[in-house]
Design a protein around this motif. Structure first.
Motif, PDB file in Angstrom:
ATOM      1  N   CYS A  80      72.767  -4.689  -0.235  1.00  0.00           N
ATOM      2  CA  CYS A  80      73.890  -4.491   0.681  1.00  0.00           C
ATOM      3  C   CYS A  80      74.403  -5.838   1.201  1.00  0.00           C
ATOM      4  N   THR A  81      75.671  -5.861   1.562  1.00  0.00           N
ATOM      5  CA  THR A  81      76.281  -7.097   2.061  1.00  0.00           C
ATOM      6  C   THR A  81      75.980  -7.280   3.551  1.00  0.00           C
ATOM      7  N   LYS A  82      76.270  -8.461   4.044  1.00  0.00           N
ATOM      8  CA  LYS A  82      76.091  -8.731   5.470  1.00  0.00           C
ATOM      9  C   LYS A  82      76.957  -7.801   6.316  1.00  0.00           C
ATOM     10  N   ASP A  83      78.195  -7.554   5.891  1.00  0.00           N
ATOM     11  CA  ASP A  83      79.068  -6.650   6.655  1.00  0.00           C
ATOM     12  C   ASP A  83      78.520  -5.225   6.663  1.00  0.00           C
ATOM     13  N   GLN A  84      77.967  -4.781   5.539  1.00  0.00           N
ATOM     14  CA  GLN A  84      77.378  -3.445   5.511  1.00  0.00           C
ATOM     15  C   GLN A  84      76.191  -3.353   6.471  1.00  0.00           C
ATOM     16  N   LEU A 100      62.781   8.902  15.070  1.00  0.00           N
ATOM     17  CA  LEU A 100      63.250   9.637  13.892  1.00  0.00           C
ATOM     18  C   LEU A 100      64.738   9.951  13.932  1.00  0.00           C
ATOM     19  N   PHE A 101      65.309  10.181  15.106  1.00  0.00           N
ATOM     20  CA  PHE A 101      66.745  10.417  15.221  1.00  0.00           C
ATOM     21  C   PHE A 101      67.508   9.184  14.714  1.00  0.00           C
ATOM     22  N   TYR A 102      67.094   8.002  15.164  1.00  0.00           N
ATOM     23  CA  TYR A 102      67.725   6.758  14.716  1.00  0.00           C
ATOM     24  C   TYR A 102      67.519   6.568  13.209  1.00  0.00           C
ATOM     25  N   LEU A 103      66.294   6.765  12.730  1.00  0.00           N
ATOM     26  CA  LEU A 103      66.000   6.543  11.315  1.00  0.00           C
ATOM     27  C   LEU A 103      66.787   7.484  10.414  1.00  0.00           C
ATOM     28  N   ARG A 104      66.972   8.725  10.826  1.00  0.00           N
ATOM     29  CA  ARG A 104      67.762   9.662  10.012  1.00  0.00           C
ATOM     30  C   ARG A 104      69.223   9.225   9.933  1.00  0.00           C
ATOM     31  N   GLY A 105      69.782   8.775  11.047  1.00  0.00           N
ATOM     32  CA  GLY A 105      71.154   8.278  11.040  1.00  0.00           C
ATOM     33  C   GLY A 105      71.297   7.024  10.191  1.00  0.00           C
ATOM     34  N   LEU A 106      70.315   6.148  10.299  1.00  0.00           N
ATOM     35  CA  LEU A 106      70.314   4.919   9.503  1.00  0.00           C
ATOM     36  C   LEU A 106      70.223   5.254   8.015  1.00  0.00           C
ATOM     37  N   GLY A 107      69.343   6.190   7.686  1.00  0.00           N
ATOM     38  CA  GLY A 107      69.191   6.599   6.287  1.00  0.00           C
ATOM     39  C   GLY A 107      70.475   7.184   5.728  1.00  0.00           C
ATOM     40  N   ALA A 108      71.141   8.021   6.509  1.00  0.00           N
ATOM     41  CA  ALA A 108      72.403   8.616   6.062  1.00  0.00           C
ATOM     42  C   ALA A 108      73.440   7.526   5.801  1.00  0.00           C
ATOM     43  N   TYR A 109      73.486   6.520   6.679  1.00  0.00           N
ATOM     44  CA  TYR A 109      74.437   5.422   6.502  1.00  0.00           C
ATOM     45  C   TYR A 109      74.160   4.683   5.186  1.00  0.00           C
ATOM     46  N   TYR A 110      72.917   4.259   4.971  1.00  0.00           N
ATOM     47  CA  TYR A 110      72.603   3.505   3.756  1.00  0.00           C
ATOM     48  C   TYR A 110      72.722   4.371   2.498  1.00  0.00           C
ATOM     49  N   GLU A 111      72.397   5.657   2.598  1.00  0.00           N
ATOM     50  CA  GLU A 111      72.579   6.540   1.433  1.00  0.00           C
ATOM     51  C   GLU A 111      74.056   6.630   1.053  1.00  0.00           C
ATOM     52  N   SER A 112      74.943   6.587   2.060  1.00  0.00           N
ATOM     53  CA  SER A 112      76.382   6.633   1.764  1.00  0.00           C
ATOM     54  C   SER A 112      76.830   5.385   0.992  1.00  0.00           C
ATOM     55  N   LEU A 113      76.119   4.276   1.174  1.00  0.00           N
ATOM     56  CA  LEU A 113      76.463   3.051   0.454  1.00  0.00           C
ATOM     57  C   LEU A 113      76.050   3.127  -1.013  1.00  0.00           C
ATOM     58  N   THR A 114      74.998   3.891  -1.276  1.00  0.00           N
ATOM     59  CA  THR A 114      74.473   3.960  -2.640  1.00  0.00           C
ATOM     60  C   THR A 114      75.023   5.144  -3.419  1.00  0.00           C
ATOM     61  N   ALA A 115      75.734   6.056  -2.734  1.00  0.00           N
ATOM     62  CA  ALA A 115      76.273   7.241  -3.415  1.00  0.00           C
ATOM     63  C   ALA A 115      77.362   6.826  -4.406  1.00  0.00           C
ATOM     64  N   THR A 116      77.292   7.413  -5.552  1.00  0.00           N
ATOM     65  CA  THR A 116      78.325   7.144  -6.561  1.00  0.00           C
ATOM     66  C   THR A 116      79.335   8.279  -6.522  1.00  0.00           C
ATOM     67  N   PRO A 117      80.634   7.950  -6.513  1.00  0.00           N
ATOM     68  CA  PRO A 117      81.650   8.994  -6.465  1.00  0.00           C
ATOM     69  C   PRO A 117      81.551   9.904  -7.690  1.00  0.00           C
ATOM     70  N   GLY A 118      81.687  11.200  -7.455  1.00  0.00           N
ATOM     71  CA  GLY A 118      81.559  12.189  -8.526  1.00  0.00           C
ATOM     72  C   GLY A 118      82.767  12.255  -9.321  1.00  0.00           C
TER      73      GLY A 118
END
Length: 118
Positions: A80-84, A100-118
């Motif tokens: 990931c980039t510095k801006d990300q 865990l609330f913070y970690l789940r939100g963080l995980g969702a954010y980073y997963e959105s960066l790795t998702a490939t458009p369908g």
């Protein structure tokens, strides 16, 4: 199955306490220095002192964002980039990394960066 919380299987080493003090490099420059690792099973991540770049704050990067560990140079490279990283949910230096609330939100954010458009 790899997730943002699991270090990539292609690394020939695990992320353990001997990486504390390693620099962290994004594709566009230095992020900071690893100050601790996750104490939460299933949520492997690095807590990084981002220094002046992030106004003296710490940032959290999940282990699945790590692309390489260079023991000779004492550097961990992330995809990931510095801006990300700057745009990720804010982590307070005194915050419990087991929130865990913070970690789940963080995980969702980073997963959105790795998702490939369908």
């Amino acid at each position: 199955m790899e997730t943002v919380w699991t270090g990539p299987a292609r690394l020939d080493r695990s992320l353990d306490d001997d990486v504390i003090g390693y620099g962290v490099e994004a594709p566009d420059g230095s992020v900071g220095t690893v100050i601790r690792l996750s104490p939460v099973p299933g949520f492997d991540h690095l807590v990084i002192d981002a220094g002046v770049w992030k106004f003296g704050r710490s940032v959290v990067v999940p282990a699945g964002m790590v692309t390489a560990v260079d023991d000779a140079e004492r550097v961990i490279r992330v995809r990931c980039t510095k801006d990300q990283i700057k745009d990720a949910p804010r982590f307070e230096r005194d915050q419990d990394t087991g929130d865990l609330f913070y970690l789940r939100g963080l995980g969702a954010y980073y997963e959105s960066l790795t998702a490939t458009p369908g």
